[in-house]
Design a protein around this motif. Structure first.
Motif, PDB file in Angstrom:
ATOM      1  N   UNK B  47      44.041  42.943  19.424  1.00 49.49           N
ATOM      2  CA  UNK B  47      44.416  42.486  18.090  1.00 49.49           C
ATOM      3  C   UNK B  47      43.203  41.922  17.347  1.00 49.49           C
ATOM      4  N   UNK B  50      43.313  37.580  14.921  1.00 48.56           N
ATOM      5  CA  UNK B  50      42.914  36.209  15.226  1.00 48.56           C
ATOM      6  C   UNK B  50      41.426  36.121  15.541  1.00 48.56           C
ATOM      7  N   UNK B 118      48.902  36.074   9.772  1.00 54.54           N
ATOM      8  CA  UNK B 118      49.822  36.189  10.905  1.00 54.54           C
ATOM      9  C   UNK B 118      51.007  37.082  10.552  1.00 54.54           C
ATOM     10  N   UNK B 119      51.613  37.616  11.591  1.00 62.17           N
ATOM     11  CA  UNK B 119      52.784  38.467  11.427  1.00 62.17           C
ATOM     12  C   UNK B 119      53.882  37.887  12.328  1.00 62.17           C
ATOM     13  N   UNK B 120      54.821  37.210  11.709  1.00 67.54           N
ATOM     14  CA  UNK B 120      55.944  36.621  12.453  1.00 67.54           C
ATOM     15  C   UNK B 120      56.857  37.748  12.927  1.00 67.54           C
ATOM     16  N   UNK B 121      57.065  37.837  14.221  1.00 66.23           N
ATOM     17  CA  UNK B 121      57.849  38.952  14.755  1.00 66.23           C
ATOM     18  C   UNK B 121      59.354  38.726  14.663  1.00 66.23           C
TER      19      UNK B 121
END
Lengths: 102, 638
Positions: B47, B50, B118-121
Motif C-alpha cells: 500500500x 501511508x 485513508x479509505x475506511x472499509x
C-alpha cells in the motif's frame, strides 16, 4: 528514522442496567445488557512501525561541476490493521543527477 | 486549461532567471547559482497511501526527470533569492524573493503536493438482531432472550398477570401483557467503492509584497495574494435509516478554490506604530456534491412497495431518487484589522487592536423536503483588544491585558414539507405542526470579555518567576446554551543553575463556571418509559424519550489542573538530553454524574553528535489518559 507507536484503550467499564437501578424485565434482559460493550476496547489496539532510511552524496568533479545521488527506503508496518485495512507498504526511492554551480 | 496554467505558472520565475543569468556573465561576483538535473523514481510494494502519504520524490511508482535551481543575485541594491524544485507535476516547489533597495520587497511561491487519504472499509459495523422466526418460545414454553433467539416482540406481564414474559411475532399482545418490538433491527456498513484510492492534490500560489515609497518613508504598503486549489477525490460517508441503519462510503469529487487578497499599510510616527489590513477571502467548491439513494422506508421484514405504508414516516427515501449530501457551501469573508502600538520610555508599551470580520456562506433548499428562510448564513466577529506593559524597578514587569469579542451568527428557520398520509395505519402518529417549522438557534452567537494580568519577576540571575491571572466571561445569546465564566491562574519558574543544566516548571489552574454542556441529553427515568414503549401505542422519540431526558452531558471540564516540568542537561557541545513530564487532571460535576479525565505524558529525548556531520536523536513519549464519562446508549429498534 525508526518509529514504534502503540496505543490502546483498556479499563472500559459499563455498569449493568441493574446497577443503574433499572428493573424493567425487558430492558434488564441480556439483550440490552451493557456488560458486553467493553469488547469495544479490543478494537482500539493500534500498533505500527515506521522505518525511514536515506543516504545521499555529492561528488565534485571540478569546482563547478558535481554529480549527486540519493537512495531511500521507507517502510510502514501496520501490526494492528483495523478501520483502514492493512496499510503495510514499502517505498524504494532513488535519484541520480548532475549539477553546475557558479 | 489546466495544461496552459501549468505552463504559465513558472513563467514569471523563468523570466526573472533569464536576465539574471545573463548578468552573471558580466558581474560574476554578485551572482551565485546552482543548477541540477537528473532522474528520480520510486518503486512501491503493498500500500502506497501511508508510507508515501506526502510524497517527496514522486506521487506514484515510476521514473521521471527532475530539476532544481538555486539562484542568488545581489547587484546595486537589488537582491534576488530563488529556488525551484520540480519532481513531477504534483510534487514541485518554486520560491523567490526580490528586494529592490528596500523600497520594494516581494516574495512569491508556487507549491504543489499530493496527499494520499485513508479509505475506511466500513467492514466493522455490521450487527443484527435476528428476525422473529429464530425464536420458538411461547406462553407454555417461554424461552429466555439470547442474542441468537430473538422474537419480533417481547410480551411483558401487566400487573396482576402471574405467568412469565415470553416472545412472539404479533404486535398485538396477549391479554394481560404489553408488547415491545425488539427484533429485526440491523446495522450494516457498505463500501461502495472498495477499489478506489482517495487523494487530494494541493496547489498554492502565494505572494507577499511590501512597498515603501521614499517620499513617504513612514509608510509601508502591503499587498498579499494567495490562491489555493484542492482537487481530487475523498471518501464520503452517508447513512440511511428506517428499515435498518445502512452506512455507505463512496467517492466525493473535490474541486475547491480559496482565494485571499489582502492589502494594508503600516505607519511609523515616532513612538507610535499603526497597522491596517483588509482581507477578502472567497471559497468556492466547483465540484458537484455527491448524491445518495436512500433505502426504502419499510417495516422490517416487509417487501418493498412503491408508495408503501411506511412512506408517511420519512421525509425522503428511495422513491425520491438520488439526493445531495455532504455538500460544502461556498463562502465569502471580509476582515478589517487595525493595530496600534506605542513604545514608551522605560521598556513600557501600550498596544490596542480592533478586528471586524464578516463571513457568509451559501445555503439552499431541498425541494419537496425542506425550505430555508434565507439563502445566506451570515456570521460577524468584532473584537477590541488592549495591552499595557510596564517595568517596575529592575526586576519586575507587569502586563495588563483585555479583550472584548462579539460573535453573531444567523438563526435559520427551516420549514419541513408536510408528509402526506400522516396519522394513518400502521402505527402512525400525527406530527405536532410546530415541529414542521423549526428554528436552528446558533450556539456560536455570544459576547466574550477577557481581562488578564501577568507579572514577570527576576528572582536571581538566570532564574525567572512568572505569575498570571485571566478572567473570561462568555455570554451566549441563546440562554439554553448557558453562560460561562473562566478563571485561569498560571505560575511558572525558569532556572539555569549552571551552564549545563536548565529547568522549567509550570502550573495552571482553571475554574470554569457553567462550561458548555448539552442540557438534558440522556437518562430517561424508567418510571416514565416502562410499559410505554410498545410500538403501536403511539410513543415518539421526541415526546416520549428525548423530552424526558434528565442528565446533562459534557466533555468540557469545570476544573482543570495542569502541571509541566522539564529539565535539559547539556554537558558538552555534542550531547544534550531533555526529560519532561506533563500531567493534566480535568473534571466536570454534572447534575447526574461527573465527567473526569486525567492524562500523564512523560518523555525523554537524547541528542548525540559524535562528529560534526553525524547527529543522532532518540525520543520516547508515553501518554496515558483515563476518562470516566456517562454515555447515552442508543436502542436501535427501528
Amino acid at each position: 528514522m525508526y518509529n514504534d507507536a502503540k496505543a490502546r484503550i483498556n479499563g472500559l467499564y459499563f455498569p449493568s442496567l441493574a446497577e443503574l437501578g433499572y428493573t424493567d424485565a425487558v430492558l434488564t434482559s441480556s439483550f440490552y445488557a451493557l456488560e458486553d460493550l467493553p469488547a469495544i476496547q479490543e478494537y482500539s489496539d493500534l500498533h505500527y512501525r515506521q522505518i525511514d532510511l536515506s543516504v545521499g552524496g555529492t561528488y565534485n568533479v571540478t569546482t563547478n561541476l558535481f554529480v549527486t545521488a540519493q537512495a531511500g527506503f521507507q517502510q510502514f508496518i501496520d501490526d494492528a490493521p483495523y478501520v483502514y485495512g492493512d496499510q503495510d507498504g514499502t517505498v524504494y526511492s532513488g535519484s541520480l543527477g548532475i549539477g553546475y554551480r557558479f | 486549461m489546466n495544461f496552459a496554467r501549468k505552463l504559465l505558472i513558472p513563467l514569471p520565475l523563468l523570466m526573472l532567471f533569464v536576465p539574471l543569468s545573463v548578468s552573471a556573465e558580466n558581474s560574476a561576483s554578485s551572482v551565485s547559482a546552482t543548477v541540477e538535473t537528473g532522474g528520480a523514481g520510486i518503486a512501491v510494494s503493498d500500500d502506497i497511501k501511508r508510507v508515501n502519504e506526502y510524497s517527496v520524490i514522486r506521487t506514484k511508482p515510476g521514473v521521471n526527470p527532475y530539476g532544481k535551481v538555486d539562484l542568488r543575485v545581489r547587484e546595486q541594491g537589488i537582491v534576488f533569492d530563488g529556488t525551484s524544485r520540480f519532481m513531477d507535476s504534483r510534487d514541485q516547489t518554486h520560491e523567490g524573493t526580490l528586494d529592490v533597495k528596500r523600497v520594494f520587497r516581494t516574495s512569491f511561491s508556487y507549491d504543489a503536493f499530493q496527499h494520499w487519504l485513508d479509505h475506511d472499509q466500513l467492514n466493522y459495523l455490521d450487527a443484527a438482531i435476528p428476525p422473529a422466526s429464530s425464536y420458538t418460545g411461547n406462553a407454555a414454553n417461554p424461552l429466555p432472550l439470547t442474542p441468537n433467539t430473538v422474537p419480533g416482540y417481547w410480551y411483558t406481564p401487566l400487573p396482576g398477570t402471574t405467568t412469565p414474559a415470553y416472545g412472539g411475532s404479533s404486535a398485538t399482545p396477549p391479554a394481560g401483557y404489553q408488547a415491545q418490538q425488539i427484533g429485526r433491527a440491523t446495522l450494516y456498513g457498505e463500501d461502495l467503492t472498495p477499489n478506489s484510492d482517495f487523494s487530494i492534490v494541493r496547489r498554492e500560489w502565494k505572494s507577499d509584497t511590501d512597498l515603501t515609497i521614499p517620499q513617504l518613508p513612514n509608510l509601508t504598503f502591503h499587498f498579499n495574494y494567495r490562491n489555493e486549489q484542492r482537487e481530487g477525490v475523498e471518501q464520503s460517508i452517508g447513512m440511511s435509516k428506517c428499515t435498518s441503519c445502512h452506512i455507505t462510503g463512496g467517492g466525493k469529487n473535490i474541486d475547491e478554490n480559496t482565494r485571499d487578497i489582502s492589502a494594508g499599510v503600516t505607519g511609523r510616527f515616532g513612538l507610535l506604530t499603526l497597522t491596517y489590513t483588509f482581507l477578502n477571502r472567497q471559497f468556492r467548491e466547483n465540484a458537484a456534491a455527491p448524491t445518495r439513494l436512500y433505502d426504502p422506508a419499510l417495516s422490517p421484514g416487509q417487501a418493498y412497495a412503491v408508495n408503501g405504508p411506511f412512506d408517511n414516516r420519512l421525509l425522503y427515501d428511495y422513491e425520491n431518487g438520488p439526493l445531495r449530501y455532504d455538500a460544502t457551501p461556498d463562502s465569502n469573508k471580509n476582515s478589517h484589522v487595525v493595530k496600534a502600538k506605542v513604545d514608551l520610555p522605560g521598556e513600557a508599551s501600550v498596544f490596542a487592536s480592533y478586528v471586524n470580520t464578516k463571513v457568509d456562506s451559501s445555503k439552499s433548499d431541498e425541494p419537496g423536503i425542506f425550505t430555508l428562510d434565507r439563502q445566506k448564513l451570515e456570521s460577524t466577529y468584532d473584537s477590541f483588544g488592549g495591552r499595557v506593559t510596564t517595568k517596575v524597578g529592575k526586576r519586575l514587569t507587569f502586563t495588563l491585558r483585555g479583550k472584548t469579542e462579539k460573535i453573531r451568527n444567523d438563526d435559520v428557520g427551516i420549514a419541513f414539507t408536510t408528509l402526506s398520509g400522516t396519522g394513518t395505519a400502521p402505527n402512525q402518529f400525527v406530527p405536532d405542526p410546530t415541529s414542521l417549522q423549526a428554528t436552528r438557534y446558533s450556539s456560536l452567537s455570544r459576547d466574550s470579555y477577557t481581562i488578564g494580568l501577568d507579572a514577570v519577576y527576576r528572582l536571581a540571575r538566570r532564574t525567572t518567576l512568572r505569575l498570571g491571572y485571566d478572567f473570561n466571561e462568555v455570554n451566549r445569546h441563546e440562554q439554553e446554551f448557558g453562560d460561562s465564566k473562566i478563571h485561569t491562574v498560571k505560575a511558572s519558574i525558569n532556572t539555569r543553575p549552571s551552564t549545563t543544566l536548565s529547568a522549567r516548571a509550570s502550573y495552571t489552574f482553571k475554574k470554569i463556571d457553567d462550561p458548555f454542556v448539552t442540557p438534558a441529553a440522556a437518562l430517561v427515568p424508567m418510571t416514565d418509559v416502562s410499559g410505554n414503549i410498545t410500538v403501536g401505542n403511539g410513543p415518539t422519540y421526541g415526546i416520549d424519550f428525548y423530552n424526558r431526558r434528565t442528565a446533562d452531558l459534557s466533555n468540557q471540564p469545570d476544573t482543570v489542573h495542569e502541571g509541566n516540568v522539564s529539565a535539559t542537561w547539556s554537558p558538552g557541545p555534542r550531547f544534550s538530553t531533555t526529560a519532561y513530564y506533563r500531567i493534566k487532571a480535568e473534571r466536570n460535576d454534572l447534575n447526574k454524574g461527573a465527567w473526569k479525565q486525567t492524562s500523564h505524558g512523560p518523555g525523554l529525548t537524547v541528542w548525540y553528535a559524535p562528529t560534526d556531520k553525524v547527529a543522532m536523536t532518540l525520543a520516547y513519549n508515553y501518554q496515558k489518559q483515563k476518562t470516566e464519562n456517562m454515555m447515552c446508549q442508543g436502542l436501535y429498534d427501528g
